[in-house]
Every structure is written in structure tokens, then in C-alpha cells.
Design a protein around this motif. Sequence first.
Motif, short mmCIF file in Angstrom:
data_model
loop_
_atom_site.label_atom_id
_atom_site.label_comp_id
_atom_site.label_asym_id
_atom_site.label_seq_id
_atom_site.Cartn_x
_atom_site.Cartn_y
_atom_site.Cartn_z
N PRO A 20 -49.19 19.34 -14.89
CA PRO A 20 -48.99 20.23 -13.74
C PRO A 20 -47.68 21.01 -13.81
N GLU A 21 -46.66 20.41 -14.42
CA GLU A 21 -45.37 21.08 -14.51
C GLU A 21 -45.38 22.25 -15.51
N VAL A 22 -46.37 22.28 -16.37
CA VAL A 22 -46.48 23.35 -17.38
C VAL A 22 -47.69 24.22 -17.07
N GLY A 23 -48.88 23.67 -17.32
CA GLY A 23 -50.10 24.42 -17.02
C GLY A 23 -50.22 25.69 -17.83
N GLY A 24 -51.22 26.49 -17.50
CA GLY A 24 -51.44 27.74 -18.19
C GLY A 24 -50.31 28.73 -17.98
N ILE A 25 -49.77 28.77 -16.77
CA ILE A 25 -48.69 29.72 -16.48
C ILE A 25 -47.45 29.38 -17.30
N GLY A 26 -47.10 28.10 -17.36
CA GLY A 26 -45.94 27.69 -18.14
C GLY A 26 -46.13 27.94 -19.62
N ALA A 29 -45.58 31.42 -20.33
CA ALA A 29 -44.15 31.72 -20.30
C ALA A 29 -43.49 31.36 -21.63
N LEU A 30 -43.88 30.23 -22.21
CA LEU A 30 -43.34 29.84 -23.51
C LEU A 30 -43.76 30.84 -24.59
N ASP A 124 -33.70 34.87 -25.27
CA ASP A 124 -33.63 34.33 -23.91
C ASP A 124 -32.69 33.14 -23.80
N LEU A 125 -32.58 32.37 -24.86
CA LEU A 125 -31.85 31.10 -24.83
C LEU A 125 -31.33 30.81 -26.22
N VAL A 126 -30.20 30.08 -26.29
CA VAL A 126 -29.59 29.74 -27.57
C VAL A 126 -29.49 28.22 -27.71
N LEU A 212 -36.80 23.69 -23.60
CA LEU A 212 -38.11 23.92 -22.98
C LEU A 212 -38.02 23.79 -21.47
N LYS A 213 -37.27 22.82 -20.98
CA LYS A 213 -37.07 22.67 -19.53
C LYS A 213 -36.44 23.92 -18.93
N GLU A 214 -35.44 24.46 -19.62
CA GLU A 214 -34.78 25.67 -19.11
C GLU A 214 -35.75 26.85 -19.11
N LEU A 215 -36.52 27.00 -20.16
CA LEU A 215 -37.46 28.11 -20.25
C LEU A 215 -38.55 28.01 -19.19
N LEU A 216 -38.95 26.79 -18.87
CA LEU A 216 -40.00 26.56 -17.88
C LEU A 216 -39.46 26.37 -16.47
N ASN A 217 -38.13 26.21 -16.36
CA ASN A 217 -37.49 25.96 -15.06
C ASN A 217 -38.07 24.72 -14.39
N ILE A 218 -38.13 23.64 -15.15
CA ILE A 218 -38.64 22.38 -14.62
C ILE A 218 -37.58 21.28 -14.80
#
Length: 270
Positions: A20-26, A29-30, A124-126, A212-218
Amino acid sequence: MISQFSEDEIQRYSRHILLPEVGGIGQMALKGASVLIIGAGGLGSPTALYLAAAGVGRIGLVDDDVVELSNLQRQILHATADVGRRKIDSARATLEALNPGIVVETHPQRLDAISAEGLISQYDLVCDGCDNFATRYVVNAACVKTRKVLVSAAVQRFEGQLSTFRPWRGGPCYHCLYPQTDGEASGLSCGEAGVFGAVTGVMGTLQATEALKELLNIGESMAGRLLMWDALRTRFTTIMLEADPNCPVCGGMGAEHAHTPQQQAAPSAG
């Protein structure tokens, strides 16, 4: 959202999509995200492998070195047949074989104050896992200036450290934590002090997880916290960090979110 993936992508990322924290939308986003990895060595290897496996759409690799036999004890992007080959070429081949649906960009260079900002601004991120402190300070300064999240990991012998730096959203930058100049930074290189190979695997995997947490904001960010791992004691310790209001790099922009500071000795890079 699922209809925007190919059948192969649905199968490849099905275990992510079920979360649920990722799903298709997440997952989408990746696919649209980009990460620049500094160093294709002990830390960069597991970080790059897990980001590629997770479906991060564009991965940049920065390294100016070639594969040596002594690297293979921990740098799992490379194989024996790659000895003498440029690390970024070996790494790109490995990542593209793992996931041909991503774009891998290679930058055969050592970053300096002139080149770092322009390159980092394209991602986006380093993730920093480089092997020298001068580059770490340069990367941090460029990330602060371009407001790019920096996930930094380091190892020495049987110990590792990990933190996320985004001072414009609270917490310190890397220079707040380690205010030494590169000539004053303590800590030996892996070639001087040694490193237990599997330690880089654990810390690189944690680095990929935080990215991955930062990219997904979870989840809870490691910003403002430092994770330390003692492998011999199997002990994880987390301490709170404080922004330096007089930091010459970030200007203490995260000082209003400060916690009790605890100065740490800088470990060797991975």
C-alpha cells in the motif's frame, strides 16, 4: 495506473505494487525518478543494484577508477573478468543486465567544486559512497546549493554510518556534522585500515532503502539522525543531530529543527 506499465513491468515490480505504501502510483514515481551515485565501489555496488532492481528510471554513476582484484571482496557490481576495466563500464553492464528497462548514465570523472553542481542538478537525489573526504564535502555543498537530497553512507573496518541530509527541510548538512576541512578529516581509507566486505553490503543496502523512501516520501526520514552500526557487536545506534547555525555551507538553515548535538569522528568512506 497499472495500465501504464507493460506486462513485464507489472510482473517485475508486482511485490512493490502490492505494498500500500508503494502501489502503482509509487512505482510510476520510481520509474520517473533519477539518482546519482557517487562511487561504484563497496557502497555504490549494493546501492546501485537495489535502485536498479526497484525500477528507478535513470541512474547516474560517477567514478574515475578501474576494477582491481582487491575490489572484488566487496564491490559486487564487478567480476573477475572485469579487472582492469573502468568501473562505470562494468557497473553499467551489470545494472542493464539486471534491469534493461532503466537508463544508466556514466560519468568517468572525479567531482570537483566546478563540475559537481552542474551534474548534481540533473538528478533528483544523490547517494554518496565515495572513497575520499574532499569529494564528500564538494558533493554536500553542491547538494545544498541545488537543494538535492543527499543520502550519505560510510564504512571503516567493522563499522558503518548512514544519514540523510536536506537542511532546507530541517536538520544539518554533512558539513554541520563533520566541520573539518578535507585536510583535517580523521579516518583512514579502506586501503589503509581495511574493511569487512559484508559491512559495505549492509550499509549500501540501507542507503538504497533510504533513497527509495525519500523518492516515495514514505516512512521516517533519516534527516536529522545518524545511524551507526557496529557489526562485531551486531548493534545499531541512532543519535539525533543538530544543524550548525554558523555552518559556512548551509548557513544553519535547518537549525530551527535542531536536536541535541553529538559530534562524531568521521569514518572512512566505502
